[in-house]
Design a protein around this motif. Structure first.
Motif, PDB file in Angstrom:
ATOM      1  N   UNK A  38      10.293  -4.510  11.121  1.00  0.00           N
ATOM      2  CA  UNK A  38      11.963  -3.750  10.940  1.00  0.00           C
ATOM      3  C   UNK A  38      11.118  -3.372   9.056  1.00  0.00           C
ATOM      4  N   UNK A  39      10.811  -2.299   9.405  1.00  0.00           N
ATOM      5  CA  UNK A  39      10.511  -1.698   7.793  1.00  0.00           C
ATOM      6  C   UNK A  39      11.386  -1.664   6.798  1.00  0.00           C
ATOM      7  N   UNK A  40      12.676  -1.440   7.560  1.00  0.00           N
ATOM      8  CA  UNK A  40      13.714  -1.668   5.945  1.00  0.00           C
ATOM      9  C   UNK A  40      13.207  -3.421   5.835  1.00  0.00           C
ATOM     10  N   UNK A  41      13.137  -4.276   6.489  1.00  0.00           N
ATOM     11  CA  UNK A  41      13.172  -5.814   5.160  1.00  0.00           C
ATOM     12  C   UNK A  41      11.613  -6.367   4.897  1.00  0.00           C
TER      13      UNK A  41
ATOM     14  N   UNK B 272      14.251  -6.504  22.150  1.00  0.00           N
ATOM     15  CA  UNK B 272      14.801  -5.392  21.473  1.00  0.00           C
ATOM     16  C   UNK B 272      16.413  -6.096  20.417  1.00  0.00           C
ATOM     17  N   UNK B 273      16.952  -6.649  21.226  1.00  0.00           N
ATOM     18  CA  UNK B 273      18.556  -6.982  20.720  1.00  0.00           C
ATOM     19  C   UNK B 273      18.248  -7.534  19.877  1.00  0.00           C
ATOM     20  N   UNK B 274      17.530  -8.767  19.452  1.00  0.00           N
ATOM     21  CA  UNK B 274      17.596  -9.101  18.143  1.00  0.00           C
ATOM     22  C   UNK B 274      16.583  -8.698  17.151  1.00  0.00           C
ATOM     23  N   UNK B 275      16.134  -7.888  17.605  1.00  0.00           N
ATOM     24  CA  UNK B 275      15.821  -6.794  16.789  1.00  0.00           C
ATOM     25  C   UNK B 275      16.121  -6.181  15.803  1.00  0.00           C
ATOM     26  N   UNK B 276      17.616  -5.215  16.637  1.00  0.00           N
ATOM     27  CA  UNK B 276      18.251  -4.249  16.458  1.00  0.00           C
ATOM     28  C   UNK B 276      19.426  -4.992  16.236  1.00  0.00           C
ATOM     29  N   UNK B 277      19.955  -6.343  15.924  1.00  0.00           N
ATOM     30  CA  UNK B 277      21.078  -6.713  15.516  1.00  0.00           C
ATOM     31  C   UNK B 277      20.701  -7.218  13.547  1.00  0.00           C
ATOM     32  N   UNK B 278      19.004  -6.867  13.827  1.00  0.00           N
ATOM     33  CA  UNK B 278      18.758  -7.930  12.076  1.00  0.00           C
ATOM     34  C   UNK B 278      18.451  -8.941  12.003  1.00  0.00           C
ATOM     35  N   UNK B 279      18.672 -10.110  13.242  1.00  0.00           N
ATOM     36  CA  UNK B 279      18.610 -11.425  13.178  1.00  0.00           C
ATOM     37  C   UNK B 279      17.187 -11.434  13.230  1.00  0.00           C
ATOM     38  N   UNK B 280      16.527 -10.835  13.167  1.00  0.00           N
ATOM     39  CA  UNK B 280      15.019 -11.087  13.643  1.00  0.00           C
ATOM     40  C   UNK B 280      14.240  -9.920  12.327  1.00  0.00           C
ATOM     41  N   UNK B 281      13.180  -9.886  11.474  1.00  0.00           N
ATOM     42  CA  UNK B 281      12.364  -8.389  11.565  1.00  0.00           C
ATOM     43  C   UNK B 281      10.998  -8.635  11.482  1.00  0.00           C
TER      44      UNK B 281
ATOM     45  N   UNK C 165       9.490  -2.918  24.906  1.00  0.00           N
ATOM     46  CA  UNK C 165      10.945  -3.143  24.071  1.00  0.00           C
ATOM     47  C   UNK C 165      10.407  -2.238  22.771  1.00  0.00           C
ATOM     48  N   UNK C 166       9.264  -2.634  21.921  1.00  0.00           N
ATOM     49  CA  UNK C 166       9.609  -1.745  20.463  1.00  0.00           C
ATOM     50  C   UNK C 166      10.007  -0.238  20.779  1.00  0.00           C
ATOM     51  N   UNK C 167       8.859   0.207  21.752  1.00  0.00           N
ATOM     52  CA  UNK C 167       9.499   1.698  22.030  1.00  0.00           C
ATOM     53  C   UNK C 167      11.070   1.829  21.868  1.00  0.00           C
ATOM     54  N   UNK C 168      11.457   1.270  23.016  1.00  0.00           N
ATOM     55  CA  UNK C 168      13.021   1.624  23.307  1.00  0.00           C
ATOM     56  C   UNK C 168      13.459   1.130  21.787  1.00  0.00           C
ATOM     57  N   UNK C 169      13.657   0.014  20.710  1.00  0.00           N
ATOM     58  CA  UNK C 169      14.299  -0.096  19.782  1.00  0.00           C
ATOM     59  C   UNK C 169      13.887   1.056  18.576  1.00  0.00           C
ATOM     60  N   UNK C 170      12.833   1.255  18.845  1.00  0.00           N
ATOM     61  CA  UNK C 170      12.264   3.090  18.082  1.00  0.00           C
ATOM     62  C   UNK C 170      13.143   3.540  18.100  1.00  0.00           C
ATOM     63  N   UNK C 171      13.569   3.824  19.146  1.00  0.00           N
ATOM     64  CA  UNK C 171      14.826   5.151  19.473  1.00  0.00           C
ATOM     65  C   UNK C 171      15.825   4.993  19.269  1.00  0.00           C
ATOM     66  N   UNK C 172      16.256   3.452  19.391  1.00  0.00           N
ATOM     67  CA  UNK C 172      17.903   3.505  18.788  1.00  0.00           C
ATOM     68  C   UNK C 172      17.391   3.126  17.186  1.00  0.00           C
TER      69      UNK C 172
ATOM     70  N   UNK D  69      29.701 -12.582  19.034  1.00  0.00           N
ATOM     71  CA  UNK D  69      30.766 -13.139  18.683  1.00  0.00           C
ATOM     72  C   UNK D  69      29.310 -13.720  16.855  1.00  0.00           C
ATOM     73  N   UNK D  70      28.787 -14.047  17.799  1.00  0.00           N
ATOM     74  CA  UNK D  70      27.794 -14.841  16.793  1.00  0.00           C
ATOM     75  C   UNK D  70      26.782 -13.986  16.159  1.00  0.00           C
ATOM     76  N   UNK D  71      26.778 -13.195  16.126  1.00  0.00           N
ATOM     77  CA  UNK D  71      25.170 -12.412  15.932  1.00  0.00           C
ATOM     78  C   UNK D  71      24.992 -12.135  14.129  1.00  0.00           C
ATOM     79  N   UNK D  72      24.084 -11.217  13.504  1.00  0.00           N
ATOM     80  CA  UNK D  72      23.760 -10.962  12.385  1.00  0.00           C
ATOM     81  C   UNK D  72      25.666 -10.646  11.383  1.00  0.00           C
ATOM     82  N   UNK D  73      25.655  -9.141  12.607  1.00  0.00           N
ATOM     83  CA  UNK D  73      26.588  -8.182  12.310  1.00  0.00           C
ATOM     84  C   UNK D  73      27.236  -8.150  13.316  1.00  0.00           C
ATOM     85  N   UNK D  74      28.516  -9.218  14.427  1.00  0.00           N
ATOM     86  CA  UNK D  74      28.787 -10.112  14.852  1.00  0.00           C
ATOM     87  C   UNK D  74      30.173 -10.083  13.972  1.00  0.00           C
ATOM     88  N   UNK D  75      31.538 -10.272  15.223  1.00  0.00           N
ATOM     89  CA  UNK D  75      32.523  -9.821  14.834  1.00  0.00           C
ATOM     90  C   UNK D  75      32.685 -11.143  13.476  1.00  0.00           C
TER      91      UNK D  75
END
Lengths: 349, 283
Positions: A140-143, A216-225, A233-240, B123-129
């Motif tokens: 994630x190039x933001x971080x 891609x979900x934890x990547x998009x949620x910024x749980x992981x960088x 998966x990266x292709x789909x994440x990069x689209x979002x 609920x628990x994610x970083x940008x969750x509720x």
């Protein structure tokens, strides 16, 4: 009481008759055993319309369950299966696959030469690539500045502690441990595997989670960088989120794929060849690739794909990266060594 | 009468046959395979060995077992602490529709457990509720790492297994004879003493049943640590799965699953014994 016996008897007789009745059709068939969600029904219908051969289709969700069935049936029952590259090597060794007669497959010429003649089946005597993909580094190039990430070793950087995701896959995780030490990702040497384990022990505290289902979900949620994630998966994440980038490590990305193979006891080999040849057609291969996000092994198929997919350097690596890719091969009995260290990694740490 | 007997025999026979084919025979096969040797090319080699059981008694697998039991114990204690007061208030309330309330406990569980686990994840994610709310009211500055922790796994297990504690407790507390409590009160026992010496001993069968119904499944719910804990810890359920699907070591996988079954059978036996003892003594 008599009546009820009679009723039961009638029911049994009726069901036996109907079941056996179904089997009496004298029609050309091909029995396909494939991964779930891999070939859509309309493609199979097109094949049936074109050739008049009926496709009997069943699915599996792991190489192991496919292997178990083919093994129990001693290679009969199915005409076409789709094992992953490293299972091809295992099934060849077990004598479960029939040699491929390439003269019956004119469309083989459509395939990318770089994908043929890999270590799991030298000379493609038993298998032909169906769909494939790569696993590399997502950032994630933001971080994290993507320019600072060039190697698997960068995942070990203390700065990313608690922000790393890796595939929940024993072979891929050990692949990065092995190749970061300069060994083959398909190593069968217990000493090399142990050395890789010792590296992974150091990586473990950095790992936030293991995930292969939907990284891609934890990547998009910024749980992981940053992390080890497969290209689709990266292709789909990069689209979002365009901040998410894909990096080819200098050691070479991990290549994986599924192949066409014909079990040794197949009854309708000629029909299986017809189906393979049909699916190898670039326009058909493109339809499969577009629907499920895997890369087609046929370069020409890209003409049939939307521009963003066809020109994506995540899904279709450059020739230079292509040459560095190491495809997954069977590690045979060493899987026990891998498994032991994998258990240890997840238990002791 | 005869007709009826025939019907009974047929229904029982069908179920018995079903269990025989799909539960008993596979278990017997697992039991036999656990004494065989691993094979390179097949699923197992027919040769008697005890090594599969011996290799389980290594420090690594004890650690796996210990981790699984630790998680299961924490879960069970928490579920008991939350579930007992709930069941007690529910059962002792004078509310007309209290059985309706008990049904309300179950209704969320008509949804798939997997979907509910994913809902907890949201609920628990970083940008969750939870993080967004806490940040907006100024309690925290940066989002907390709630997901992929042991706490998240425990939360998931407690949430999933709560009704298995509440329902047996509700059943025993509901059946509690009020005269015992009144008698204790008449004889001068304080409310705390009544609870400690009368109510708890009388509801022990419910407590044990609830604990077993929570403890045993929490050993096997491997998808909750996988989804909420980031698959970072190997529990006994994952171990069995991996031995069959990954290492192709059927005999060892069978041995581990047999050992787990023996532990469970032992616990059920202990429950049966204690329930019998308590019933004969008190009721």
């Amino acid at each position: 009481m008599r009546k009820q016996y009679l009723l039961v008897l009638l029911l049994v007789a009726f069901s036996v008759l109907t079941i056996s009745g179904c089997k009496k059709k004298n029609k050309e068939v091909v029995n396909v055993f494939n991964w779930a969600e891999y070939i859509s029904e309309d493609i199979l219908e097109d094949f049936e319309k074109e050739t008049g051969i009926e496709v009997v289709y069943s699915t599996y969700d792991s190489n192991e369950s496919m292997y178990s069935k083919v093994k129990l049936l001693k290679g009969s029952g199915y005409d076409l299966i789709f094992p992953s590259t490293y299972y091809i090597a295992k099934m060849i060794k077990d004598g479960l696959l029939a040699p491929m007669d390439l003269s019956k497959l004119p469309n083989v010429k459509e395939l990318d030469k770089a994908l043929l003649n890999q270590s799991y089946d030298k000379g493609n005597k038993y298998s032909i690539p169906f769909m494939w993909g790569i696993t590399g580094i997502a950032v994630n190039s933001k971080f994290i500045n993507p320019d600072n990430v060039t190697s698997w070793k960068d995942l070990w950087d203390a700065e990313y502690k608690g922000k790393v995701i890796v595939q929940n896959d024993i072979r891929e995780v050990f692949h990065i441990g092995l190749t970061s030490l300069g060994y083959s990702g398909n190593s069968t040497d217990p000493k090399e595997i142990e050395a890789a384990y010792n590296e992974l022990v150091k990586l473990y505290p950095s790992i936030r989670l293991f995930n292969s289902d939907s990284p891609k979900v934890p990547l998009l949620n910024e749980e992981v960088y940053i992390g080890l994630v497969w290209g689709g998966e990266v292709f789909m994440a990069a689209k979002e989120n365009p901040d998410i980038k894909f990096i080819y490590p200098k050691e070479g990305a991990i290549g994986w794929g599924d192949c066409y193979a014909i079990p040794v006891g197949a009854d309708n080999k000629d029909n299986a060849y017809k189906l393979i040849n049909f699916l190898l057609r670039p326009d058909i291969s493109a339809r499969i690739s577009e629907e499920y996000g895997y890369a087609s092994p046929s370069p020409k198929s890209r003409e049939f794909l939307p521009k963003d997919i066809a020109e994506s350097d995540i899904l279709y690596p450059s020739q230079e990266e292509m040459n560095k890719i190491e495809f997954q091969n069977d590690v045979f009995e060493s899987i026990i060594v891998y498994e032991k260290y994998w258990e240890q990694l997840k238990t002791v740490n | 009468m005869k007709e009826r007997n025939f019907f009974n025999v047929v229904t029982v026979a069908i179920i018995a046959l079903w269990l025989l084919i799909f539960a008993f025979i596979p278990n017997i096969m697992m039991f036999i395979i656990s004494f065989f040797e691993r094979s390179e090319t097949g699923f197992f080699d027919v040769a008697f060995t005890l090594n599969n059981y011996k290799s389980f008694f290594s420090s690594l697998y004890f650690q796996v077992l210990f981790n699984s039991f630790k998680m299961a114990t924490i879960t069970t204690v928490l579920v008991l602490v939350i579930g007992y007061p709930f069941a007690y208030i529910l059962a002792r309330s004078n509310f007309k529709y209290k059985s309706l309330l008990a049904i309300l406990v179950i209704i969320p569980y008509w949804t798939s457990a997997l979907i509910r686990t994913y809902a907890i994840k949201v609920l628990l994610t970083t940008n969750g509720i939870i993080n967004t709310v806490l940040e907006n009211i100024g309690i925290i500055d940066a989002p907390l790492n709630l997901l992929y922790t042991e706490g998240a796994v425990i939360l998931g297990l407690v949430y999933t297994l709560l009704p298995f504690m509440i329902l047996p407790l509700y059943a025993t507390i509901d059946k509690l004879d009020v005269r015992y409590i009144e008698a204790a009160g008449d004889l001068g026992a304080s409310r705390l003493k009544v609870f400690m010496y009368i109510i708890i001993p009388l509801t022990v069968p419910g407590i044990i049943a609830g604990c077993l119904l929570v403890f045993l499944p929490s050993l096997g719910l491997f998808y909750i640590p996988d989804i909420l804990g980031g698959a970072k810890n190997l529990l006994i359920g994952n171990l069995v799965k991996d031995q069959f699907l990954l290492a192709r070591n059927w005999p060892f996988g069978a041995a581990v699953s047999n050992l787990l079954m023996i532990i469970m059978a032992f616990m059920l036996f202990a429950y049966y014994k204690s329930a019998k003892k308590i019933n004969s003594k008190v009721l």
